[in-house]
Design an enzyme around this catalytic site. Structure first.
Site, PDB file in Angstrom:
ATOM      1  N   ARG A 189       0.820  -1.219   0.000  1.00 50.90           N
ATOM      2  CA  ARG A 189       0.000   0.000   0.000  1.00 50.90           C
ATOM      3  C   ARG A 189       0.854   1.268   0.000  1.00 50.90           C
ATOM      4  O   ARG A 189       0.455   2.281  -0.562  1.00 50.90           O
ATOM      5  CB  ARG A 189      -0.928   0.010   1.220  1.00 50.90           C
ATOM      6  CG  ARG A 189      -2.142  -0.857   1.012  1.00 50.90           C
ATOM      7  CD  ARG A 189      -3.086  -0.753   2.173  1.00 50.90           C
ATOM      8  NE  ARG A 189      -4.403  -1.222   1.767  1.00 50.90           N
ATOM      9  CZ  ARG A 189      -5.379  -1.550   2.606  1.00 50.90           C
ATOM     10  NH1 ARG A 189      -5.199  -1.440   3.906  1.00 50.90           N
ATOM     11  NH2 ARG A 189      -6.541  -1.954   2.158  1.00 50.90           N
ATOM     12  N   LYS A 216     -16.573 -16.645   5.093  1.00 49.27           N
ATOM     13  CA  LYS A 216     -17.998 -16.686   5.451  1.00 49.27           C
ATOM     14  C   LYS A 216     -18.937 -16.052   4.426  1.00 49.27           C
ATOM     15  O   LYS A 216     -18.601 -15.047   3.806  1.00 49.27           O
ATOM     16  CB  LYS A 216     -18.204 -15.954   6.782  1.00 49.27           C
ATOM     17  CG  LYS A 216     -17.563 -16.679   7.941  1.00 49.27           C
ATOM     18  CD  LYS A 216     -17.790 -15.890   9.201  1.00 49.27           C
ATOM     19  CE  LYS A 216     -17.217 -16.624  10.408  1.00 49.27           C
ATOM     20  NZ  LYS A 216     -17.306 -15.794  11.601  1.00 49.27           N
ATOM     21  N   GLY A 260      -8.143  -7.812   1.173  1.00 49.54           N
ATOM     22  CA  GLY A 260      -6.905  -7.894   1.953  1.00 49.54           C
ATOM     23  C   GLY A 260      -6.196  -9.227   1.788  1.00 49.54           C
ATOM     24  O   GLY A 260      -5.007  -9.283   1.437  1.00 49.54           O
ATOM     25  N   GLY A 270     -12.433  -3.365   2.002  1.00 50.99           N
ATOM     26  CA  GLY A 270     -13.844  -2.989   2.157  1.00 50.99           C
ATOM     27  C   GLY A 270     -14.310  -2.029   1.069  1.00 50.99           C
ATOM     28  O   GLY A 270     -15.431  -2.162   0.554  1.00 50.99           O
TER      29      GLY A 270
END
Ligand code: ADP
Ligand code: MG
Length: 387
Positions: A38, A196, A342, A365
């Site tokens: 990043r 999930k 990520g 996100g």
């Protein structure tokens, strides 16, 4: 989507104080940056700002500290060290943002301490936003990874700085994502993994409406397999989400989105099993060899490919084959491909495929929310600035 905003290019910024919001939210262990992806992604914007021969002031968050209680583990000081190495120039690190004379006119490049140490940052407090705004003549938003947060340093500040622009990283992210969101070439194939269903429900729904084929692996596939009546043994899955998973499958068939799920898997002892062979004590850790073949063939037919989420517990080399094979298939395809998330990024790095995928998003996100079709608050603020 289709956001219009000013960029650094063509602006008169010579000699000005350029305040930049970056996303330096990187893993740090024992005061050392573990992965500087990043930070490296932010360098083009920083260099462009430095070329204006004024002053460049960088700010970012790191982790989720409690405001007003600075803790060393959340300090950006290691990032200052990393930037000094990457840019071969001194970086002045400032802990106390608003102390008189903290920033001197002679400081060419400044990094401010973790913006989330400041009270009011996550509340998007207007008083803090104004205080921050006084530090710059120009505000450059280049933190795509933080663009889904309406905080003082990403949104509030844009009301108070005379010139507000997007940095090159953020602009490139939006351009690449818009290629997927607006008139993408068909067939569109999405590959979704991760642990999930519950954390990616909105993404799954939006992709079912958009894509021709949705390939699902990772822990979340277990819940869908259970919804189809398969026994997933002791695997990670979410029994309470079985009705939701059934609805997703129905939505897919109603929208002519083909869903591909694993037909064989790798379990904890490393053996490959067909779904019908799964025992009560078996834990699904990766997709199996037949599945790899089917997924790879499907990927090879795509004209547009979106990938988020590992297909197995890739952090353990015994269960990395599925994620690696799928990543290679995406890298080898001629499609326009985007990967984000990520852990997905960590996988791409682990398999050395960084330059083989058309675009690798730095957002986790923010990437997912953009794919869901949500408006990111910081992008909206940029679009509204100066009007
Ligand atoms: P991203 O950060 O790229 O969006 P996620 O955070 O959703 O990805 O998911 C990544 C995690 O999912 C990894 O830590 C990986 O170990 C885990 N995972 C993948 N497959 C399985 C599985 N079959 N069982 C348990 N965990 C899994
Ligand atoms: Mg993750």
């Amino acid at each position: 989507m289709g956001a219009k905003f000013l960029t650094l290019n063509g602006q008169n910024i010579d000699g000005k104080r350029i305040l930049m919001r970056e996303d330096f939210n990187v893993p740090i262990v024992n005061g050392e940056v573990q992965n500087d992806l990043r930070i490296r992604a932010a360098l083009p914007g920083i260099k462009q700002a430095l070329a204006a021969n004024g002053q460049v002031i960088l700010m970012s968050h790191l982790g989720r500290p409690v405001a007003g209680m600075p803790q060393k583990e959340y300090s950006l000081r290691p990032v200052a060290k990393c930037l000094e190495k990457l840019l071969s120039m001194p970086v002045k690190f400032i802990e106390d943002w608003f102390a008189p004379n903290a920033i001197l006119a002679t400081d060419k490049l400044v990094l401010l301490e973790n913006v989330r140490f400041l009270k009011g940052e996550v509340e998007n407090d207007p008083v803090l936003s104004q205080q921050m705004a006084k530090l710059g003549d120009v505000f450059v938003m280049d933190a795509f990874g933080s663009a889904h947060r309406a905080h003082a340093s990403t949104v509030g500040i844009t009301d108070y700085v005379p010139l507000v622009v997007a940095g090159p990283l953020l602009a490139a992210e939006i351009q690449a994502l818009d290629r997927i969101m607006q008139n993408p070439l068909h067939p569109i194939i999405a590959v979704i993994g991760g642990s999930k269903v519950s954390t990616k429900l909105d993404v799954l729904q939006s992709l079912i409406l958009k894509t021709d084929t949705l390939i699902i692996g990772g822990g979340m596939a277990n819940t869908l397999l259970a919804a189809q009546g398969h026994d997933v043994g002791a695997s990670l899955y979410e029994p309470n989400l079985i009705p939701t998973a059934q609805k997703l499958l129905q939505l897919a068939s109603a929208n002519k989105c083909k869903i591909l799920l694993p037909t064989d898997v790798v379990i904890q002892d490393g053996s490959n099993k067909q779904l019908s062979e799964i025992q009560a004590s078996d834990k699904i850790m990766d997709i199996g060899s037949d599945t790899i073949q089917v997924f790879s063939d499907a990927i090879s037919l795509g004209a547009t490919i979106i990938w988020n989420g590992p297909l197995g517990v890739f952090e353990d080399s015994r269960y990395a084959a599925g994620t690696e094979a799928v990543a290679v298939a995406i890298a080898q395809s001629k499609a326009f491909s985007i990967a984000g998330g990520g852990d997905t990024l960590a996988a791409v790095e682990q398999f050395n495929l960084n330059n083989k995928i058309s675009y690798i998003s730095t957002g986790g996100g923010a990437f997912l929310e953009y794919i869901e079709g949500k408006t990111l608050p910081a992008i909206q603020a940029l679009s509204g600035a100066g009007k």
